[in-house]
Every structure is written in structure tokens, then in C-alpha cells.
Write an enzyme that holds these catalytic residues in place. Structure first.
Site, PDB file in Angstrom:
ATOM      1  N   LYS A   1      -2.410   6.061  -4.795  1.00 34.88           N
ATOM      2  CA  LYS A   1      -3.884   6.670  -4.443  1.00 34.88           C
ATOM      3  C   LYS A   1      -3.754   8.472  -4.568  1.00 34.88           C
ATOM      4  CE  LYS A   1      -3.674   4.740   0.355  1.00 34.88           C
ATOM      5  NZ  LYS A   1      -2.153   4.362   0.300  1.00 34.88           N
TER       6      LYS A   1
ATOM      7  N   HIS B   1      -7.504   9.262  -1.751  1.00 34.76           N
ATOM      8  CA  HIS B   1      -6.677   9.133  -0.532  1.00 34.76           C
ATOM      9  C   HIS B   1      -7.731   9.973   0.548  1.00 34.76           C
ATOM     10  CE1 HIS B   1      -3.150   9.045   0.966  1.00 34.76           C
ATOM     11  NE2 HIS B   1      -3.564   8.788   2.029  1.00 34.76           N
TER      12      HIS B   1
ATOM     13  N   ASN C   1       4.830  -9.950  11.855  1.00 34.06           N
ATOM     14  CA  ASN C   1       3.549  -9.563  12.426  1.00 34.06           C
ATOM     15  C   ASN C   1       3.241 -10.134  11.221  1.00 34.06           C
ATOM     16  OD1 ASN C   1       4.107  -6.851  13.396  1.00 34.06           O
ATOM     17  ND2 ASN C   1       4.233  -5.326  11.620  1.00 34.06           N
TER      18      ASN C   1
ATOM     19  N   LYS D   1       2.753  -1.349   8.732  1.00 30.35           N
ATOM     20  CA  LYS D   1       4.292  -0.882   8.475  1.00 30.35           C
ATOM     21  C   LYS D   1       5.450  -0.927   9.315  1.00 30.35           C
ATOM     22  CE  LYS D   1       6.876   2.543   8.688  1.00 30.35           C
ATOM     23  NZ  LYS D   1       7.874   3.134   9.807  1.00 30.35           N
ATOM     24  N   SER D   2       6.110  -1.743   9.065  1.00 33.63           N
ATOM     25  CA  SER D   2       7.254  -1.517   9.094  1.00 33.63           C
ATOM     26  C   SER D   2       8.464  -1.644   8.445  1.00 33.63           C
ATOM     27  CB  SER D   2       7.279  -2.524  10.063  1.00 33.63           C
ATOM     28  OG  SER D   2       8.469  -2.986  10.844  1.00 33.63           O
ATOM     29  N   VAL D   3      10.142  -0.939   9.173  1.00 34.24           N
ATOM     30  CA  VAL D   3      11.157  -1.038   8.391  1.00 34.24           C
ATOM     31  C   VAL D   3      12.061  -2.109   8.735  1.00 34.24           C
ATOM     32  CG1 VAL D   3      10.569   1.618   7.181  1.00 34.24           C
ATOM     33  CG2 VAL D   3      12.155   0.970   9.436  1.00 34.24           C
TER      34      VAL D   3
ATOM     35  N   ASP E   1       0.721  -0.746  -0.052  1.00 35.03           N
ATOM     36  CA  ASP E   1       0.454  -0.517  -0.317  1.00 35.03           C
ATOM     37  C   ASP E   1       0.704   0.849  -0.012  1.00 35.03           C
ATOM     38  OD1 ASP E   1      -2.845   1.061   0.601  1.00 35.03           O
ATOM     39  OD2 ASP E   1      -1.704   2.454   1.757  1.00 35.03           O
TER      40      ASP E   1
ATOM     41  N   TYR F   1       2.743   9.344  -0.486  1.00 38.42           N
ATOM     42  CA  TYR F   1       4.481   8.966   0.663  1.00 38.42           C
ATOM     43  C   TYR F   1       5.461   9.243  -0.459  1.00 38.42           C
ATOM     44  CZ  TYR F   1       0.347   6.239   2.380  1.00 38.42           C
ATOM     45  OH  TYR F   1      -0.526   6.345   2.686  1.00 38.42           O
TER      46      TYR F   1
ATOM     47  N   ILE G   1      -2.738  -2.803   6.451  1.00 37.46           N
ATOM     48  CA  ILE G   1      -1.888  -3.040   5.698  1.00 37.46           C
ATOM     49  C   ILE G   1      -0.774  -2.384   7.014  1.00 37.46           C
ATOM     50  CG2 ILE G   1      -2.545  -2.746   3.650  1.00 37.46           C
ATOM     51  CD1 ILE G   1      -2.852  -0.186   4.401  1.00 37.46           C
TER      52      ILE G   1
ATOM     53  N   ARG H   1      10.407  -7.239  12.771  1.00 35.59           N
ATOM     54  CA  ARG H   1       9.052  -6.869  12.810  1.00 35.59           C
ATOM     55  C   ARG H   1       8.506  -7.898  11.440  1.00 35.59           C
ATOM     56  NH1 ARG H   1       9.658  -0.987  15.535  1.00 35.59           N
ATOM     57  NH2 ARG H   1      10.473  -1.617  18.010  1.00 35.59           N
TER      58      ARG H   1
ATOM     59  N   LEU I   1      -2.138  -0.791  14.005  1.00 35.75           N
ATOM     60  CA  LEU I   1      -1.277  -1.441  14.951  1.00 35.75           C
ATOM     61  C   LEU I   1      -1.664   0.212  15.841  1.00 35.75           C
ATOM     62  CD1 LEU I   1       2.299  -3.198  13.229  1.00 35.75           C
ATOM     63  CD2 LEU I   1       0.054  -3.937  15.163  1.00 35.75           C
TER      64      LEU I   1
HETATM   65  N1  LIG Z   1      -5.017   5.931   3.585  1.00 33.41           N
HETATM   66  C1  LIG Z   1      -4.936   6.161   4.307  1.00 33.41           C
HETATM   67  O1  LIG Z   1      -5.095   8.477   5.477  1.00 33.41           O
HETATM   68  C2  LIG Z   1      -3.268   6.373   4.981  1.00 33.41           C
HETATM   69  C3  LIG Z   1      -3.207   7.082   6.723  1.00 33.41           C
HETATM   70  C4  LIG Z   1      -1.873   6.466   7.025  1.00 33.41           C
HETATM   71  C5  LIG Z   1      -1.474   5.093   7.098  1.00 33.41           C
HETATM   72  N2  LIG Z   1      -2.067   5.061   5.566  1.00 33.41           N
HETATM   73  C6  LIG Z   1      -1.411   3.307   4.885  1.00 33.41           C
HETATM   74  O2  LIG Z   1      -2.041   2.827   6.361  1.00 33.41           O
HETATM   75  C7  LIG Z   1      -0.746   1.583   6.268  1.00 33.41           C
HETATM   76  C8  LIG Z   1       0.108   1.220   8.124  1.00 33.41           C
HETATM   77  O3  LIG Z   1      -0.281   2.373   8.909  1.00 33.41           O
HETATM   78  P1  LIG Z   1       0.532   3.303   9.701  1.00 33.41           P
HETATM   79  O4  LIG Z   1       1.862   3.129   9.045  1.00 33.41           O
HETATM   80  O5  LIG Z   1       0.928   4.726   9.820  1.00 33.41           O
HETATM   81  O6  LIG Z   1       0.707   2.944  11.103  1.00 33.41           O
HETATM   82  P2  LIG Z   1       0.536   1.200  11.566  1.00 33.41           P
HETATM   83  O7  LIG Z   1       1.359  -0.001  10.918  1.00 33.41           O
HETATM   84  O8  LIG Z   1      -0.239   1.302  13.069  1.00 33.41           O
HETATM   85  O9  LIG Z   1       2.114   2.073  12.926  1.00 33.41           O
HETATM   86  C9  LIG Z   1       3.359   1.445  12.474  1.00 33.41           C
HETATM   87  C10 LIG Z   1       4.130   1.869  13.014  1.00 33.41           C
HETATM   88  O10 LIG Z   1       4.734   0.480  14.508  1.00 33.41           O
HETATM   89  C11 LIG Z   1       6.135   0.188  14.346  1.00 33.41           C
HETATM   90  N3  LIG Z   1       5.706  -0.985  14.535  1.00 33.41           N
HETATM   91  C12 LIG Z   1       5.197  -2.069  13.473  1.00 33.41           C
HETATM   92  N4  LIG Z   1       5.141  -2.811  13.396  1.00 33.41           N
HETATM   93  C13 LIG Z   1       5.396  -3.260  15.160  1.00 33.41           C
HETATM   94  C14 LIG Z   1       5.968  -4.340  16.168  1.00 33.41           C
HETATM   95  N5  LIG Z   1       5.754  -5.928  15.398  1.00 33.41           N
HETATM   96  N6  LIG Z   1       5.898  -4.222  17.258  1.00 33.41           N
HETATM   97  C15 LIG Z   1       6.872  -2.995  17.422  1.00 33.41           C
HETATM   98  N7  LIG Z   1       6.628  -1.934  16.833  1.00 33.41           N
HETATM   99  C16 LIG Z   1       6.371  -1.846  15.544  1.00 33.41           C
HETATM  100  C17 LIG Z   1       6.084   0.867  13.021  1.00 33.41           C
HETATM  101  O11 LIG Z   1       7.815   0.746  13.463  1.00 33.41           O
HETATM  102  P3  LIG Z   1       8.767   0.222  12.345  1.00 33.41           P
HETATM  103  O12 LIG Z   1       8.851   1.393  11.089  1.00 33.41           O
HETATM  104  O13 LIG Z   1      10.108   1.045  13.379  1.00 33.41           O
HETATM  105  O14 LIG Z   1       9.097  -1.027  12.586  1.00 33.41           O
HETATM  106  C18 LIG Z   1       5.709   1.990  12.545  1.00 33.41           C
HETATM  107  O15 LIG Z   1       6.493   3.195  13.680  1.00 33.41           O
HETATM  108  C19 LIG Z   1       0.206   2.950   6.459  1.00 33.41           C
HETATM  109  O16 LIG Z   1       1.655   2.633   6.412  1.00 33.41           O
HETATM  110  C20 LIG Z   1       0.153   3.418   4.575  1.00 33.41           C
HETATM  111  O17 LIG Z   1       0.121   2.113   4.033  1.00 33.41           O
HETATM  112  C21 LIG Z   1      -3.054   5.417   4.695  1.00 33.41           C
END
Ligand SMILES: NC(=O)c1ccc[n+]([C@@H]2O[C@H](COP(=O)([O-])OP(=O)(O)OC[C@H]3O[C@@H](n4cnc5c(N)ncnc54)[C@H](OP(=O)(O)O)[C@@H]3O)[C@@H](O)[C@H]2O)c1
Length: 291
Positions: free
Chosen positions: A83, A116, A249, A239-241, A53, A58, A237, A245, A198
């Protein structure tokens, strides 16, 4: 070494209202820099993810495209979403934005193109949706959908065009469980997809309820949260780098929660106070935002 094509497990597939399939567990790349995203996705492919995604916003579509093209996977085995951003609404701007995204990705088509945000203050969502329908008819976007749309805004698109989005990507996690919108999506044949699944790792993993379930299921807190999404039937979906993790996940697919676990997690819902992103009607930050 295992190659991407040897991944032992696979995400379940959900069926979209246009008959296409989408892997239920995908990989988000918001805030992953363009020069890191290829390695992150290579790691994700190796772990078993087949669904990525991204978005124009981004600023990493080039790296995403490289990762897909260099993966050794058949293009048809990978699901790529991007998007159209808020300042590209309207037929001509949307067409141009899409063509530029496709160019950056270096792909012939995307599997899913999303609006979006609805941006009701601009009044261009229907026009934008009409252009997405044209892109789908031309085979450039296999499926089309929306993100952050309240139910009545989905109805506006459907009433004007007769075409419902395949999914609605919304902020969704145990603190902001969005039961009403998930149900409204379901009634319209629209799948719910969770962003910030998450809760961006801000506090949720320290919740005693999550930690307790994790201990009982032999899982990590992040896996419990992802297993909750999978049990609800939403698409997640994360996210992690971080390679460990990324693998952790994906292995949430092996974690199964009981009805009692789900009931306990339901008590974490804060309702509207759990929103961290914009309110889609006003584009004002939610009360749950902590920076
Ligand atoms: N449509 C929209 O408006 C919208 C808005 C926001 C996001 N999105 C999409 O949704 C995706 C996911 O949302 P998000 O990136 O905002 O948040 P998320 O996936 O809830 O959280 C990502 C964060 O969690 C950490 N993390 C991941 N796995 C982990 C684990 N197993 N243990 C501990 N920490 C962990 C990551 O750290 P590290 O990377 O440092 O490991 C990062 O800081 C985005 O990447 C994007 O593609 C869409």
C-alpha cells in the site's frame, strides 16, 4: 514434512472487477516485525494461505519478499498486496513510494497496490489514483484498489478516471459490521476486504454468542468469526505470529455457519461505536479504540 506446495486445502478465489482472482482468506502482517515475518509467512504457506497483505507502514516488506522468494512456490501462485502510505500521495511521490516498496520486496510486480487511506484533507487522492492506474498499465501492479474509502470517495476516483478500485479494504468484524459500506462497495462492483477481521482478539472471542456457536460447530471462536466473514463474501486477512493460530485460522475454511448463526452474530454489531481505527474523513480514532 509437508512443503508449502503440498498444502491440502486452498482458499476459495473471488473474482475482481478487472477479471483477476484473489484468495478470499489471506494473511495479514501488520505489527509483525521484519525479522519474524519470514517465519510467519513460511508457516502460513505451509498451512495453505497464498495471499499476503503488507504495507510500507508495516516496515516488513523485505521480510515479506524473502518469504515469497524462498517459498518454493511459483510467483504466480502467491498474491501479494502492499500500500501507498499517507505522506506519499501525489503522482511523483506515489511512483517513488511504489518503486521503493518493490525494491524492498525484491519482486518484479505486486498483485495489488492500495491507497492506504483517502486523506481528504490533502486533496491528492485522485492524483494518487491516476498514478496507480499508470502502474497497472505498466504491469507493475496487476490490480489496484483502496483502503478505508467511504463510498463517495470511491465515486470521486471513478468519476475522474473511469476506473473503479477492485476492492476496498475496511475495518470490519462482528462488532463493526459496516453493512451500509459493504452494500455500497457491492453496488460499485468493489469487493469488501476486512482488516482487523478478529477485532484484534480483544473481547470478541469471549462473547457468549460466539462461544456457543463455536461449541455447536466444533470450532474455535476465531474460526467462527472467520467463517462469518467467508459467509458474508468478504475477503479476510487475519494476522498471527503464532503457528497454531495461523493453522487454526486457515482451517476456518472448513467451518460452515447456518443462517441462524449469522443472525445471532449480527446482534453483536455496535455500529459506529465499534470502530477502533481512524475515521477516514477526519483521521480521528474511533470510539471503540481501547489501545
Ligand atoms: N488498511 C488498513 O488500514 C489496515 C489496518 C489494520 C490492519 N490491516 C491489515 O489487516 C490485517 C489484520 O488486521 P489486524 O492484524 O489489525 O487484526 P486481527 O487480524 O483482527 O487480529 C490480530 C490479533 O489477533 C490475534 N489472533 C490471531 N488469530 C488468533 C486466534 N486464532 N486466537 C486468538 N488470537 C488470535 C493475534 O495474535 P498473535 O499474532 O500473537 O497470534 C493478533 O494479536 C493486518 O495484519 C494488516 O495486514 C490493514
Amino acid at each position: 514434512m509437508t512443503s508449502a506446495s503440498d498444502a491440502a486445502t486452498a482458499s476459495p478465489l473471488l473474482t475482481l472487477n478487472d477479471g483477476r482472482a484473489i484468495p478470499q482468506l489471506g494473511f495479514g502482517v501488520y505489527k509483525t516485525p521484519n525479522d519474524e515475518v519470514e517465519d510467519a509467512i513460511a508457516c502460513a504457506f505451509e498451512a495453505g494461505y497464498r495471499h499476503i497483505d503488507t504495507a510500507k507502514l508495516y516496515d516488513n516488506e523485505e521480510g515479506v519478499g524473502r518469504a515469497v522468494r524462498h517459498s518454493g512456490l511459483a510467483r504466480s501462485d502467491v498474491f501479494v498486496t502492499t500500500k501507498v502510505w499517507n505522506d506519499d500521495h501525489g503522482r511523483e511521490k506515489t511512483r517513488r513510494a511504489f518503486e521503493e516498496s518493490l525494491e524492498r520486496l525484491g519482486l518484479d510486480y505486486v498483485d495489488l497496490y492500495l491507497i492506504h487511506w483517502p486523506m481528504p484533507m490533502n486533496g491528492l487522492a485522485v492524483e494518487t489514483w491516476e498514478e496507480l492506474i499508470a502502474l497497472r498499465e505498466e504491469g507493475l501492479a496487476t490490480s489496484i484498489g483502496v483502503a478505508n474509502f467511504p463510498a463517495h470517495r470511491i465515486d470521486e476516483l471513478t468519476a475522474a478516471t473511469g476506473v473503479a478500485p477492485v476492492l476496498n479494504q475496511i475495518e470490519l468484524n462482528p462488532y463493526f459490521a459496516q453493512a451500509e459500506l459493504r452494500e455500497a462497495n457491492r453496488e460499485r462492483g468493489v469487493l469488501s476486504q476486512a482488516w482487523a477481521p478478529l477485532h484484534r482478539a480483544k473481547g470478541l472471542f469471549d462473547e457468549p454468542i460466539i462461544r456457543d456457536i463455536a461449541e455447536h460447530r466444533g470450532a474455535t471462536p476465531a474460526q467462527v468469526v472467520l467463517a462469518w466473514h467467508l459467509a458474508l463474501g468478504t475477503i479476510a486477512i487475519p494476522k498471527s505470529v503464532t503457528p497454531s493460530r495461523i493453522r487454526e485460522n486457515f482451517a476456518a475454511l472448513d467451518v460452515h455457519l447456518t443462517p441462524e448463526d449469522l443472525e445471532a452474530i449480527a446482534t453483536l454489531d455496535r455500529g459506529e461505536a465499534g470502530r477502533t481505527g481512524f475515521d477516514p474523513e477526519t483521521m480521528v480514532r474511533g470510539a471503540g479504540y481501547k489501545g
